[in-house]
Design an enzyme around this catalytic site. Sequence first.
Site, PDB file in Angstrom:
ATOM      1  N   HIS A  85       0.928  -1.247  -0.037  1.00 25.21           N
ATOM      2  CA  HIS A  85      -0.218  -0.009   0.094  1.00 25.21           C
ATOM      3  C   HIS A  85       0.890   1.215   0.077  1.00 25.21           C
ATOM      4  O   HIS A  85       2.082   1.190   0.359  1.00 25.21           O
ATOM      5  CB  HIS A  85      -0.851   0.100   1.175  1.00 25.21           C
ATOM      6  CG  HIS A  85      -0.203   0.029   2.422  1.00 25.21           C
ATOM      7  ND1 HIS A  85       0.055   1.246   2.942  1.00 25.21           N
ATOM      8  CD2 HIS A  85      -0.113  -0.863   3.378  1.00 25.21           C
ATOM      9  CE1 HIS A  85       0.797   0.983   4.300  1.00 25.21           C
ATOM     10  NE2 HIS A  85       0.689  -0.271   4.319  1.00 25.21           N
TER      11      HIS A  85
ATOM     12  N   GLU B 285       2.000   5.241   0.982  1.00 29.43           N
ATOM     13  CA  GLU B 285       2.306   5.935   2.374  1.00 29.43           C
ATOM     14  C   GLU B 285       1.220   6.509   3.069  1.00 29.43           C
ATOM     15  O   GLU B 285       0.317   7.122   2.526  1.00 29.43           O
ATOM     16  CB  GLU B 285       3.300   7.005   2.154  1.00 29.43           C
ATOM     17  CG  GLU B 285       3.869   7.513   3.348  1.00 29.43           C
ATOM     18  CD  GLU B 285       4.712   8.692   3.150  1.00 29.43           C
ATOM     19  OE1 GLU B 285       5.865   8.609   2.873  1.00 29.43           O
ATOM     20  OE2 GLU B 285       4.177   9.893   3.020  1.00 29.43           O
ATOM     21  N   THR B 286       1.095   6.244   4.542  1.00 30.72           N
ATOM     22  CA  THR B 286       0.153   6.805   5.403  1.00 30.72           C
ATOM     23  C   THR B 286       0.839   7.675   6.387  1.00 30.72           C
ATOM     24  O   THR B 286       2.073   7.670   6.545  1.00 30.72           O
ATOM     25  CB  THR B 286      -0.291   5.715   6.188  1.00 30.72           C
ATOM     26  OG1 THR B 286       0.555   5.227   7.032  1.00 30.72           O
ATOM     27  CG2 THR B 286      -1.037   4.570   5.473  1.00 30.72           C
ATOM     28  N   ASN B 287       0.325   8.501   7.024  1.00 31.41           N
ATOM     29  CA  ASN B 287       0.774   9.616   8.267  1.00 31.41           C
ATOM     30  C   ASN B 287       1.435   8.818   9.031  1.00 31.41           C
ATOM     31  O   ASN B 287       2.356   9.203   9.586  1.00 31.41           O
ATOM     32  CB  ASN B 287      -0.179  10.600   8.649  1.00 31.41           C
ATOM     33  CG  ASN B 287      -0.465  11.634   7.710  1.00 31.41           C
ATOM     34  OD1 ASN B 287       0.211  12.005   6.729  1.00 31.41           O
ATOM     35  ND2 ASN B 287      -2.014  12.244   7.731  1.00 31.41           N
ATOM     36  N   GLU B 288       0.998   7.448   9.373  1.00 30.03           N
ATOM     37  CA  GLU B 288       1.592   6.825  10.610  1.00 30.03           C
ATOM     38  C   GLU B 288       2.754   6.272  10.215  1.00 30.03           C
ATOM     39  O   GLU B 288       3.725   6.119  10.944  1.00 30.03           O
ATOM     40  CB  GLU B 288       0.285   5.566  10.817  1.00 30.03           C
ATOM     41  CG  GLU B 288      -0.957   6.079  11.813  1.00 30.03           C
ATOM     42  CD  GLU B 288      -1.746   6.863  10.849  1.00 30.03           C
ATOM     43  OE1 GLU B 288      -2.720   7.311  11.151  1.00 30.03           O
ATOM     44  OE2 GLU B 288      -1.757   6.704   9.422  1.00 30.03           O
ATOM     45  N   ASN B 289       2.988   5.707   8.655  1.00 29.83           N
ATOM     46  CA  ASN B 289       4.494   5.593   8.272  1.00 29.83           C
ATOM     47  C   ASN B 289       5.206   6.674   8.546  1.00 29.83           C
ATOM     48  O   ASN B 289       6.356   6.546   8.989  1.00 29.83           O
ATOM     49  CB  ASN B 289       4.328   5.250   6.749  1.00 29.83           C
ATOM     50  CG  ASN B 289       3.554   4.129   6.314  1.00 29.83           C
ATOM     51  OD1 ASN B 289       3.185   3.941   5.240  1.00 29.83           O
ATOM     52  ND2 ASN B 289       3.751   2.928   7.054  1.00 29.83           N
TER      53      ASN B 289
ATOM     54  N   ARG C  29      -5.990   1.503   3.737  1.00 31.82           N
ATOM     55  CA  ARG C  29      -4.864   1.796   2.929  1.00 31.82           C
ATOM     56  C   ARG C  29      -4.464   0.981   1.870  1.00 31.82           C
ATOM     57  O   ARG C  29      -4.139   1.265   0.926  1.00 31.82           O
ATOM     58  CB  ARG C  29      -3.787   1.957   3.844  1.00 31.82           C
ATOM     59  CG  ARG C  29      -3.341   0.863   4.687  1.00 31.82           C
ATOM     60  CD  ARG C  29      -2.241   1.113   5.970  1.00 31.82           C
ATOM     61  NE  ARG C  29      -1.847   0.088   6.695  1.00 31.82           N
ATOM     62  CZ  ARG C  29      -2.470  -0.411   8.123  1.00 31.82           C
ATOM     63  NH1 ARG C  29      -3.507   0.279   8.317  1.00 31.82           N
ATOM     64  NH2 ARG C  29      -1.975  -1.446   8.304  1.00 31.82           N
TER      65      ARG C  29
ATOM     66  N   GLU D  42      -2.571  -6.963   7.754  1.00 36.33           N
ATOM     67  CA  GLU D  42      -1.337  -6.696   8.455  1.00 36.33           C
ATOM     68  C   GLU D  42      -1.426  -7.457   9.824  1.00 36.33           C
ATOM     69  O   GLU D  42      -2.675  -7.692  10.230  1.00 36.33           O
ATOM     70  CB  GLU D  42      -1.090  -5.286   8.734  1.00 36.33           C
ATOM     71  CG  GLU D  42       0.357  -4.960   9.588  1.00 36.33           C
ATOM     72  CD  GLU D  42       1.621  -5.424   8.643  1.00 36.33           C
ATOM     73  OE1 GLU D  42       1.883  -6.492   8.716  1.00 36.33           O
ATOM     74  OE2 GLU D  42       2.213  -4.652   8.090  1.00 36.33           O
TER      75      GLU D  42
END
EC number: 5.4.2.12
Length: 192
Positions: free
Chosen positions: A12, A14-18, A61, A86
């Site tokens: 997936h 990118e996320t803000n959490e990444n 995501r 995940e």
Amino acid sequence: MTTVPRLLLVRHGETNENVQGIIQGQLDTALNELGRNQAAMTGEALRDASIARIVSSPLTRAVHTAEAIAKHHPHVTIEKDARIMERNFGVLQGKVMTARLSDFFRDLRASAAQTPGTTVLVSHGGALSALTNTVMFPEGHVVLAPGIEPSRFWNCSISEIDLTQEPAVLRRWADVSHLSSTTQVANVDENL
């Protein structure tokens, strides 16, 4: 266009959490702006692929990344499969992930081998790492092509497995050449 059976593994976007180094696990997080752009570029890169099937983790995501690919293949419906979510990083759940992924891969391999064209699997860095490192390679389902070196699964990377041989051959690993000017972010989930 490729019509032989093959499997593409796509992580997936990118996320803000990444970016923040937050362990997402099964938290249902969304792509950030860069992640949406990565997903769009991935969809564009696979525009001319003969995609017959898209299987995605049900987490947002992954689904949004799968939708960016499916946009170019309106005849394909996204199938959601919880077996490729995940990991839940709780103390107990990590012990059952290999069995869950092994069952999933056997089912996917059997159906993909019968499907001319490409099956796209959209999942997560930790799940893809576990799938390759505890199921595909150790169980002898997949071997690396000469010159292929394993690495991490970057956001929106594409890995290609040729299913026409037994065992199948991983010919491209975590390729991000279709992503222009993006920064690769370490996902803390993969380091656990």
